[in-house]
Design a protein around this motif. Structure first.
Motif, PDB file in Angstrom:
ATOM      1  N   THR A 128       0.834  -1.195   0.000  1.00 55.91           N
ATOM      2  CA  THR A 128       0.000   0.000   0.000  1.00 55.91           C
ATOM      3  C   THR A 128       0.874   1.253   0.000  1.00 55.91           C
ATOM      4  OG1 THR A 128      -0.110   0.228   2.421  1.00 55.91           O
ATOM      5  CG2 THR A 128      -1.734  -1.233   1.365  1.00 55.91           C
ATOM      6  N   ARG A 129       0.285   2.360  -0.455  1.00 51.47           N
ATOM      7  CA  ARG A 129       1.009   3.634  -0.448  1.00 51.47           C
ATOM      8  C   ARG A 129       1.293   4.089   0.977  1.00 51.47           C
ATOM      9  NH1 ARG A 129      -2.708   4.017  -4.652  1.00 51.47           N
ATOM     10  NH2 ARG A 129      -1.712   4.148  -6.699  1.00 51.47           N
ATOM     11  N   ALA A 130       0.379   3.792   1.894  1.00 50.47           N
ATOM     12  CA  ALA A 130       0.583   4.178   3.294  1.00 50.47           C
ATOM     13  C   ALA A 130       1.856   3.549   3.851  1.00 50.47           C
ATOM     14  CB  ALA A 130      -0.631   3.765   4.137  1.00 50.47           C
ATOM     15  N   GLU A 131       2.124   2.293   3.479  1.00 52.02           N
ATOM     16  CA  GLU A 131       3.341   1.624   3.933  1.00 52.02           C
ATOM     17  C   GLU A 131       4.579   2.302   3.346  1.00 52.02           C
ATOM     18  OE1 GLU A 131       2.925  -2.414   2.747  1.00 52.02           O
ATOM     19  OE2 GLU A 131       1.512  -2.932   4.339  1.00 52.02           O
ATOM     20  N   GLY A 132       4.476   2.719   2.081  1.00 51.70           N
ATOM     21  CA  GLY A 132       5.596   3.403   1.440  1.00 51.70           C
ATOM     22  C   GLY A 132       5.899   4.735   2.094  1.00 51.70           C
ATOM     23  N   PHE A 133       4.849   5.513   2.380  1.00 51.14           N
ATOM     24  CA  PHE A 133       5.039   6.807   3.037  1.00 51.14           C
ATOM     25  C   PHE A 133       5.669   6.611   4.415  1.00 51.14           C
ATOM     26  CE2 PHE A 133       1.181   8.177   0.420  1.00 51.14           C
ATOM     27  CZ  PHE A 133       1.973   8.773  -0.542  1.00 51.14           C
ATOM     28  N   ALA A 134       5.176   5.617   5.159  1.00 52.17           N
ATOM     29  CA  ALA A 134       5.693   5.362   6.511  1.00 52.17           C
ATOM     30  C   ALA A 134       7.159   4.952   6.457  1.00 52.17           C
ATOM     31  CB  ALA A 134       4.861   4.279   7.190  1.00 52.17           C
ATOM     32  N   ALA A 135       7.535   4.124   5.484  1.00 51.70           N
ATOM     33  CA  ALA A 135       8.917   3.670   5.363  1.00 51.70           C
ATOM     34  C   ALA A 135       9.856   4.836   5.072  1.00 51.70           C
ATOM     35  CB  ALA A 135       9.030   2.620   4.259  1.00 51.70           C
ATOM     36  N   LEU A 136       9.394   5.782   4.253  1.00 52.63           N
ATOM     37  CA  LEU A 136      10.222   6.955   3.957  1.00 52.63           C
ATOM     38  C   LEU A 136      10.389   7.811   5.213  1.00 52.63           C
ATOM     39  CD1 LEU A 136      11.732   8.636   1.847  1.00 52.63           C
ATOM     40  CD2 LEU A 136       9.581   9.822   1.368  1.00 52.63           C
ATOM     41  N   GLU A 137       9.303   8.009   5.944  1.00 49.47           N
ATOM     42  CA  GLU A 137       9.371   8.793   7.181  1.00 49.47           C
ATOM     43  C   GLU A 137      10.351   8.179   8.170  1.00 49.47           C
ATOM     44  OE1 GLU A 137       5.191  10.967   8.006  1.00 49.47           O
ATOM     45  OE2 GLU A 137       5.047   8.791   7.926  1.00 49.47           O
ATOM     46  N   GLN A 138      10.386   6.845   8.199  1.00 45.98           N
ATOM     47  CA  GLN A 138      11.235   6.134   9.152  1.00 45.98           C
ATOM     48  C   GLN A 138      12.662   5.934   8.650  1.00 45.98           C
ATOM     49  OE1 GLN A 138       8.997   2.513   9.730  1.00 45.98           O
ATOM     50  NE2 GLN A 138       7.196   3.615  10.473  1.00 45.98           N
ATOM     51  N   GLY A 139      12.947   6.387   7.427  1.00 45.25           N
ATOM     52  CA  GLY A 139      14.288   6.270   6.886  1.00 45.25           C
ATOM     53  C   GLY A 139      14.654   4.883   6.393  1.00 45.25           C
ATOM     54  N   LYS A 140      13.654   4.036   6.176  1.00 49.63           N
ATOM     55  CA  LYS A 140      13.924   2.679   5.714  1.00 49.63           C
ATOM     56  C   LYS A 140      14.173   2.628   4.202  1.00 49.63           C
ATOM     57  CE  LYS A 140      11.150   0.468   9.339  1.00 49.63           C
ATOM     58  NZ  LYS A 140       9.968  -0.399   9.616  1.00 49.63           N
ATOM     59  N   ILE A 141      13.767   3.679   3.498  1.00 50.32           N
ATOM     60  CA  ILE A 141      13.999   3.782   2.059  1.00 50.32           C
ATOM     61  C   ILE A 141      14.497   5.189   1.754  1.00 50.32           C
ATOM     62  CG2 ILE A 141      12.297   2.038   1.388  1.00 50.32           C
ATOM     63  CD1 ILE A 141      10.319   4.323   0.883  1.00 50.32           C
TER      64      ILE A 141
END
Length: 253
Positions: A128-141
């Motif tokens: 999901t896009r929500a997972e992508g946004f969260a990963a960017l916020e957390q610095g995972k990507i």
């Protein structure tokens, strides 16, 4: 397509579906129930093939591979692939993505665009896009690739929007937005296309009813404010679609 505070699905595509519903009711002379179903990008085509849904109008772009499985309506909008990045990031050019972790949703044209412009990017997949946004916020990507309009929508509603940016200035790709329907149902597709052309013709001709629909989502006070370039591109696309089709009589608008 997003959910409101009560959990109801809302969005530009929902308004398109409502216009299609009303057109079908007019043609068939009876009420038609519109049942909204949320699906992930990976679920879209399988659910249409299995007739679990009858139509999807959710930022779907035409590809030849998809066209082997479903039928597409005319384009009623335009978008492209860009990336969401941290504000202090220098990512954007194709060269800058070498060995960078770029998140995509599997089976999307965004995935294809990143693979094409930079095969050496390290793709990270989310459902999901929500997972992508969260990963960017957390610095995972390092970046999250998605449709320009969807990224603008997230950025303009994010609490920490000043921490992020959208790059590059010009999208990596330019894609039309259409509805997808099951194959070999020309009458249904005719009604869908008629509804979409009616909307676009009304909007371009400044019909208040259709301008209100567009501006509710993309106007200066809308959910996602489109900058002048994106708005001009949307209008240009609509004008092209209208020119390719016979005018709809004013009495039907």
């Amino acid at each position: 397509m997003v959910s409101d505070s009560q959990g109801n699905l809302i969005g530009y595509s929902v308004d398109m579906l409502t216009l299609i519903q009303k057109q079908l009711e007019k043609e068939l002379g009876k009420k038609i129930q519109l049942k909204l179903v949320g699906v992930t990008p990976a679920e879209r085509i399988p659910k249409i093939i299995n007739r679990q849904v009858d139509i999807i109008c959710d930022a779907s772009s035409f590809t030849w591979e998809r066209d082997k499985k479903v039928d597409f309506s005319i384009n009623y909008g335009v978008t492209g692939t860009q990336i969401l990045i941290k504000k202090d990031s220098n990512l954007g050019s194709a060269e800058s993505l070498i060995n960078k972790r770029v998140s995509v949703l599997a089976g999307t044209t965004n995935e294809q665009a990143i693979k094409q412009i930079q095969p050496q990017a390290k793709l990270v997949y989310f459902k999901t896009r929500a997972e992508g946004f969260a990963a960017l916020e957390q610095g995972k990507i390092d970046a999250f690739a998605s449709d320009s309009i969807l990224l603008e929508g997230w950025l303009q509603t994010a609490k920490n929007q000043d921490s992020f940016a959208i790059a590059p200035p010009r999208p990596y790709s330019r894609e039309g937005i259409a509805c997808m329907v099951p194959e070999n149902n020309s009458k249904f597709l005719d009604s869908v296309n008629y509804s979409l052309v009616k909307f676009m013709q009304g909007f371009v001709n400044d019909n208040p009813k259709y301008v209100a629909i567009f501006d509710r989502w993309f106007g200066s006070q809308g959910v996602v404010f489109l900058n002048r370039d994106l708005r001009d591109l949307a209008v240009e696309t609509m004008q092209l679609m209208i020119e390719f089709h016979e005018d709809i009589p004013q009495k039907d608008l």
